[in-house]
Enzyme design. Structure first.
Site, PDB file in Angstrom:
ATOM      1  N   GLU A  51      37.980  -3.995  53.508  1.00  0.00           N
ATOM      2  CA  GLU A  51      38.053  -4.024  54.974  1.00  0.00           C
ATOM      3  C   GLU A  51      39.371  -3.372  55.375  1.00  0.00           C
ATOM      4  O   GLU A  51      40.355  -4.023  55.692  1.00  0.00           O
ATOM      5  CB  GLU A  51      37.996  -5.449  55.535  1.00  0.00           C
ATOM      6  CG  GLU A  51      37.788  -5.459  57.049  1.00  0.00           C
ATOM      7  CD  GLU A  51      38.952  -5.979  57.895  1.00  0.00           C
ATOM      8  OE1 GLU A  51      38.908  -5.822  59.123  1.00  0.00           O
ATOM      9  OE2 GLU A  51      39.918  -6.524  57.338  1.00  0.00           O
ATOM     10  N   ASP A  91      39.604  -8.963  52.880  1.00  0.00           N
ATOM     11  CA  ASP A  91      40.054  -8.956  54.280  1.00  0.00           C
ATOM     12  C   ASP A  91      41.460  -8.388  54.430  1.00  0.00           C
ATOM     13  O   ASP A  91      42.374  -8.770  53.692  1.00  0.00           O
ATOM     14  CB  ASP A  91      40.033 -10.404  54.798  1.00  0.00           C
ATOM     15  CG  ASP A  91      40.498 -10.505  56.232  1.00  0.00           C
ATOM     16  OD1 ASP A  91      39.819  -9.939  57.100  1.00  0.00           O
ATOM     17  OD2 ASP A  91      41.545 -11.124  56.484  1.00  0.00           O
TER      18      ASP A  91
HETATM   19  C1  GLC Z   1      41.713  -6.340  62.093  1.00  0.00           C
HETATM   20  C2  GLC Z   1      41.810  -6.317  63.568  1.00  0.00           C
HETATM   21  C3  GLC Z   1      41.760  -4.901  64.032  1.00  0.00           C
HETATM   22  C4  GLC Z   1      42.910  -4.193  63.424  1.00  0.00           C
HETATM   23  C5  GLC Z   1      42.761  -4.281  61.943  1.00  0.00           C
HETATM   24  C6  GLC Z   1      43.862  -3.628  61.254  1.00  0.00           C
HETATM   25  O1  GLC Z   1      40.507  -5.772  61.689  1.00  0.00           O
HETATM   26  O2  GLC Z   1      40.753  -7.010  64.137  1.00  0.00           O
HETATM   27  O3  GLC Z   1      41.850  -4.847  65.405  1.00  0.00           O
HETATM   28  O4  GLC Z   1      42.926  -2.873  63.843  1.00  0.00           O
HETATM   29  O5  GLC Z   1      42.738  -5.619  61.533  1.00  0.00           O
HETATM   30  O6  GLC Z   1      43.495  -3.545  59.892  1.00  0.00           O
HETATM   31  C1  GLC Z   2      40.384  -9.035  59.516  1.00  0.00           C
HETATM   32  C2  GLC Z   2      39.305  -9.748  60.275  1.00  0.00           C
HETATM   33  C3  GLC Z   2      39.799 -10.098  61.634  1.00  0.00           C
HETATM   34  C4  GLC Z   2      41.027 -10.929  61.506  1.00  0.00           C
HETATM   35  C5  GLC Z   2      42.064 -10.237  60.623  1.00  0.00           C
HETATM   36  C6  GLC Z   2      43.136 -11.182  60.221  1.00  0.00           C
HETATM   37  O1  GLC Z   2      40.709  -7.829  60.099  1.00  0.00           O
HETATM   38  O2  GLC Z   2      38.172  -8.943  60.352  1.00  0.00           O
HETATM   39  O3  GLC Z   2      38.818 -10.772  62.363  1.00  0.00           O
HETATM   40  O4  GLC Z   2      41.575 -11.129  62.782  1.00  0.00           O
HETATM   41  O5  GLC Z   2      41.509  -9.808  59.418  1.00  0.00           O
HETATM   42  O6  GLC Z   2      42.677 -12.043  59.201  1.00  0.00           O
END
Ligand code: GLC
Ligand code: GLC
Length: 650
Positions: free
Chosen positions: A335, A293
């Site tokens: 991610e 994440d």
């Molecule tokens: C999370 C947020 C997204 C943002 C991203 C940055 O996925 O939900 O809006 O752009 O982080 O990595």
């Molecule tokens: C990631 C998750 C998002 C969250 C963020 C901070 O981007 O997908 O939902 O807000 O991390 O942990």
């Protein structure tokens, strides 16, 4: 990463120094074959691990102590690893690209919203099997603060399940049953931050300097101001900048996301070691893929954007090397929802074998809005290819917002101004643009920069909500076709298709989140509805809307699984002479071919059959979607509105 001979010699020397202690501590507790397996992998992967950790922590006076404790952690974790997982390790070491199979299909859901709790989720396994899932990502299910906890992404304890969902034993049982059903459990590795109620944060809040060093705390605004000069705001609605003042300790805390999510300080080798321990714990629980994440934010340097810095890669590679030694079958999924050049840098066997494909996702929505595939075609043409031993995770919707992460240069090459175009897309998907079929909500609209992202369920963004509201049968059909079109792409383009569960029956936006104070400030909750099982039951009835959508998607899934050309990730974008048709050729591991044609407009589109014949299909081909033979001489090939063809040679 390449390791020079001197570095290799250093690594060998260190290993020789550390091994006797490890053997003394662990070898005696275990059977020779178990220890030998560990030794073999240690010999193979230690040089890489050593090199990476030295790059991160080599300047620390106690580097060797931390190195020794890290290896001890790996050894203990291997000894504790359940036998069935060790068997799986061996199988996957023999077949390392198992995840590229055309049989793969991912799904993602919230335990509470989908089923209630972990125990009840087990009773849904037959449903997952019916759909064809082989991969199930459960959204964060760890203990988290009451109220707003960013959908579970503020973790208070990585070894404790949210008591409302069950216990760690329930999770372990679920993982086993899923594995028995041929479904890999995917969990988050929330590595950038903990909640402010995690025991480390509590200790820091109580003034313990050792724990304060797990985070970034500053006594005044000097450093925060200095850092903020070059930082991007991630959640500007929630708090400006990246720091939060905590009056109880009189300190500014680094909080990239929400005020209650404290960024971890990986300059501290203890932080690395502790988080490695949490990772290995999740591995031995039976998790087969860890979703890394928000990994882009894990390393900070003054004067930089503090995103995707080189040391982030070093860190992720170090975690990866540790896994190869202690839990070798576990995969990482990146991610990184960032610029496509940066997304690509996380993908390799030594870092993240899997990655979300946010560019494909965003450009599919772009093509639906514009009815044109130029940017999609051009971007996928030079950005889709990744290493053969890795895979994209292709998705249409997820629990997060849609950000328009395409490259401005790619757009400019087609005469599209990136800034203006993003404004158009935001207007289109919030339904503010006249004639838009979409019903989404803005997320984190930033009045200063004009930036915004989009929230909304697939079906609402694809026009179903507006069509149902207008009770317009023709529009309803178009919306259903859009839903199928997007899925037909992720099911065939190469990689693991990932369904956001509930999309398969076309659930719409759920506006009730505004009544819950813990959710009202975050429009992403509009696309996190509870599963309506009464509607789910209608999925086999083709007279219902749920049945229409589910039936068509289920059919596409079955055809994908029967089509070897869809395995692997060899994909070549083709231009068939129409800007409304996205086309590509897939080549399977044994050379099987399929040509995919997708019409992104609500008007029929025709093309000359030579456009596809060129790709080795000959004169007789079959559309696998409709299971129809097409014998084409000179007459044109017509795609109906939003139709997708999966063509193979007869
Ligand atoms: C999370 C947020 C997204 C943002 C991203 C940055 O996925 O939900 O809006 O752009 O982080 O990595
Ligand atoms: C990631 C998750 C998002 C969250 C963020 C901070 O981007 O997908 O939902 O807000 O991390 O942990």
């Amino acid at each position: 990463m390449s390791i020079t001979t001197t570095q290799d010699r250093d690594a060998q020397r260190s290993l020789a120094r550390l091994l006797p202690r490890l053997e003394q501590e662990f070898a005696a507790q275990t059977d020779a074959p178990v220890w030998d397996a560990f030794r073999r992998r240690l010999d193979e992967h230690f040089p890489r691990l050593f090199h990476l950790l030295r790059e991160l922590y080599g300047d620390q006076y106690d580097f060797f102590y931390h190195l020794e404790r890290t290896l001890a952690l790996a050894a203990q974790s291997w000894l504790d690893r359940p036998a069935d997982l060790k068997v799986q390790d061996a199988q996957r070491e023999a077949n390392p690209t198992w995840f590229q199979s055309e049989q793969m299909l991912g799904g993602v859901c919230y335990v509470d919203l989908f089923a209630g709790d972990l125990d009840k989720l087990r009773t849904k396994i037959p449903y997952f099997q019916e759909l064809g899932l082989t991969y199930l990502h459960l959204m964060p299910l760890f203990r988290a603060p009451e109220g707003d906890n960013d959908g579970g992404y503020a973790v208070s304890d990585y070894r404790e399940v949210d008591p409302r969902l069950g216990t760690m034993d329930d999770l372990r049982t679920l993982a086993q049953e899923l594995r028995g059903a041929g479904i890999s459990l995917v969990l988050d590795f929330i590595c950038n931050h903990t909640s402010d109620e995690h025991c480390w944060a509590l200790a820091a809040r109580a003034g313990d300097p050792e724990y304060a060093d797990y985070y970034f705390l500053f006594p005044d605004r000097t450093m925060p101001d200095a850092y903020e000069r070059t930082l991007r705001e991630i959640f500007p609605d929630k708090h400006p900048g990246a720091f939060t003042y905590r009056a109880e300790i009189g300190q500014w805390v680094w909080t990239t996301f929400n005020v209650f999510q404290w960024d971890l300080n990986y300059r501290n080798p203890l932080t690395f070691r502790e988080m490695a321990g949490e990772m290995l714990y999740l591995a031995n629980l039976g998790t087969e893929v860890l979703r890394f994440d928000a990994l882009a934010f894990m390393w900070k340097e003054l004067g930089t954007v503090c995103e995707s810095l080189p040391k982030v890669h070093t860190l992720v590679q170090a975690f990866n090397a540790l896994l190869r030694i202690a839990a070798p079958s576990l995969l990482f999924k990146s991610e990184a929802i960032v610029h496509p050049d940066e997304v690509a840098r996380y993908i390799s066997a030594g870092e993240c074998q899997l990655s979300y494909n946010p560019l494909l996702m965003a450009l599919l929505w772009n093509s639906l809005a514009t009815r044109e595939v130029r940017l999609l075609r051009q971007s996928m043409d030079h950005r889709f290819q990744i290493a053969d031993d890795c895979a994209w995770v292709n998705y249409v919707r997820c629990h997060d917002d849609i950000g328009w992460t395409f490259d401005d240069g790619d757009a400019a090459a087609l005469g599209i101004n990136g800034y203006d175009h993003r404004r158009f897309l935001n207007a289109f998907y919030t339904g503010r643009f006249a004639g838009s079929f979409a019903r989404g909500l803005p997320f984190q609209e930033n009045p200063r920069t004009g930036d915004a992202r989009i929230s909304g369920m697939l079906a609402s963004l694809a026009g179903l909500e507006a069509a149902l509201h207008g009770n317009d049968g023709a529009e309803i059909e178009l919306a259903v076709r859009r839903i199928c079109l997007l899925h037909a792409i992720i099911l065939s383009i190469g990689g693991i298709p990932l369904f956001y569960l509930n999309d398969e029956i076309g659930l719409l936006n759920d506006y009730s989140y505004v009544d819950d104070p813990a959710k009202a400030g975050d429009s992403r909750w509009v696309h996190r509805p509870a599963t309506d099982w009464a509607r789910m039951e209608r999925r086999h009835d083709s007279a219902t809307l749920e049945g229409r959508i589910y039936g068509r998607l289920r059919h596409l899934i079955q055809v994908r699984k029967a089509t070897r050309a869809f395995a692997g990730n060899r994909m070549q974008v083709i231009n068939v002479g129409s800007d409304h048709i996205f086309g590509y050729v897939r080549t399977g591991p044994e050379g099987q071919r399929a040509v995919v044609l997708a019409n992104f407009s609500e008007r029929p589109q025709s093309l000359h059959p030579n456009e596809v014949r060129l790709y080795g299909l000959g004169y007789q081909f079959r559309d696998l979607v409709e299971d129809r033979a097409l014998a084409l001489g000179e007459q044109t090939l017509t795609l109906e509105p939003y139709q997708v063809m999966w063509l193979t040679a007869e």
